[in-house]
Design a protein around this motif. Structure first.
Motif, short mmCIF file in Angstrom:
data_model
loop_
_atom_site.label_atom_id
_atom_site.label_comp_id
_atom_site.label_asym_id
_atom_site.label_seq_id
_atom_site.Cartn_x
_atom_site.Cartn_y
_atom_site.Cartn_z
N PRO A 169 0.88 -1.13 0.16
CA PRO A 169 0.21 0.36 0.43
C PRO A 169 0.68 1.24 -0.24
N ASP A 170 1.96 1.36 0.34
CA ASP A 170 3.46 2.48 0.38
C ASP A 170 3.44 2.50 -0.46
N GLY A 171 4.28 1.29 -1.70
CA GLY A 171 4.92 1.66 -2.71
C GLY A 171 6.40 0.94 -2.66
N ARG A 172 6.12 0.24 -1.24
CA ARG A 172 7.61 -0.39 -0.73
C ARG A 172 7.98 -2.08 -1.68
N TRP A 173 8.99 -1.69 -1.97
CA TRP A 173 9.89 -3.06 -1.69
C TRP A 173 10.25 -4.31 -0.86
N GLY A 174 10.61 -3.96 -0.12
CA GLY A 174 11.06 -4.14 1.00
C GLY A 174 11.56 -3.62 2.02
N HIS A 181 7.15 5.89 1.95
CA HIS A 181 5.69 6.44 0.83
C HIS A 181 6.50 6.17 -0.54
N ARG A 182 5.49 5.91 -1.57
CA ARG A 182 5.52 6.07 -3.57
C ARG A 182 4.03 5.89 -3.59
N PHE A 183 3.83 7.43 -4.48
CA PHE A 183 2.76 7.61 -4.53
C PHE A 183 2.13 7.56 -5.83
N THR A 184 1.30 7.10 -6.80
CA THR A 184 0.91 6.86 -8.24
C THR A 184 0.14 8.68 -8.13
N ALA A 185 0.30 8.86 -9.70
CA ALA A 185 -0.06 10.47 -10.25
C ALA A 185 -1.41 10.62 -9.69
N GLU A 186 -2.24 9.66 -9.80
CA GLU A 186 -3.82 9.64 -9.35
C GLU A 186 -4.22 9.80 -8.07
N GLN A 187 -2.91 9.52 -6.80
CA GLN A 187 -2.73 9.36 -5.18
C GLN A 187 -2.39 10.93 -5.21
N LEU A 188 -1.54 11.19 -6.00
CA LEU A 188 -1.07 12.31 -5.25
C LEU A 188 -1.78 13.51 -5.64
#
Length: 260
Positions: A169-174, A181-188
């Motif tokens: 959910p936070d876009g973390r790889w491990g 946190h990482r985001f999609t354009a839609e989330q931002l």
């Protein structure tokens, strides 16, 4: 004035700088408070002044809020070397306690670059920076993109980590991922709109720059300029937002927004 973002570092900053400069120029023409078009700009997490000093060189007053004393010391030195020490002020603080150190509703533009990735509550972080805006103020928001991280892990052969980033959910790889946190354009854009702003544009940043071997850019004649033009052309195309290392959102406050 020469371009403050060249040469090599421009691969990481040129798209954002060009968009930001145009937005500040437009805002300066319409703000109407200062006969010389001088704006009050807040740079949250602005560190050593990568954007604050060039903005001050445009003639604007910039307040940088950053939690690192070392970064603020470097900011002071950089501003002095650029001849804009009188237009740059550094304040120790962070996005969570922003109004412990600055006044709400006091800025024509707010920069929030590389901040949302590290705050516990990104939605609260966006609400805080929006509260710092004057009516019709401009927000420049830059944050880590999910797709760019997935692509980078996959191209490095870390396929399980790439898949993990997609499903997290936070876009973390491990566990070893340094970015919370990482985001999609839609989330931002949803975060910005939920905070009451109108999104003007979304740009993909570092679509190709992090994938191209540095030796090619440094040694091939004309490669840097060609890559910069490619980045600029791809930045506005939504098809490339999903693979950008960073995402930039430019938004404007409504007339009744700001310190309310």
């Amino acid at each position: 004035m020469s371009d403050p973002m060249r040469p090599r570092a421009s691969l990481r900053t040129a798209v954002v700088w060009d968009v930001l400069k145009d937005a500040l120029d437009r805002r300066a023409k319409t703000a109407g408070r200062d006969p010389h078009g001088v704006l009050d700009v807040l740079d949250t997490g602005g560190g050593s002044g990568n954007f604050a000093v060039p903005v001050a060189r445009l003639g604007h007053r910039v307040t940088v809020v950053d939690p690192s004393p070392n970064a603020l010391f470097a900011l002071e030195r950089r501003a002095a070397e650029a001849g804009v020490a009188d237009r740059v002020k550094g304040v120790q603080g962070d996005a969570h306690g922003l109004f412990d150190v600055v006044e709400p509703g006091g800025y024509d533009a707010v920069l929030c670059h590389g901040v949302l990735e590290y705050v516990d509550d990104p939605a609260e972080g966006v609400r805080n920076v929006v509260r710092a805006l004057r009516p019709e103020g401009v927000l420049s928001l830059l944050a880590a993109g999910l797709g760019g991280a997935v692509l980078a892990r996959a191209l490095a052969g870390h396929f399980k980590e790439a898949h993990q980033a997609l499903s997290d959910p936070d876009g973390r790889w491990g566990e070893g991922d340094p970015v919370p946190h990482r985001f999609t354009a839609e989330q931002l854009t949803a975060l910005v709109e939920d905070a009451g702003l109108r999104v003007g544009a979304v740009h993909g940043v570092r679509v190709f720059a992090d994938l191209v071997p540095g030796v090619l850019v440094d040694t091939e004649p004309g490669a840097l300029d060609a890559l910069l033009k490619l980045e600029a052309a791809a930045a506005e195309l939504s098809a490339f937002h999903s693979v950008a290392t960073q995402l930039h959102v430019l938004a404007e406050a409504e007339e009744t927004a700001g310190g309310s």
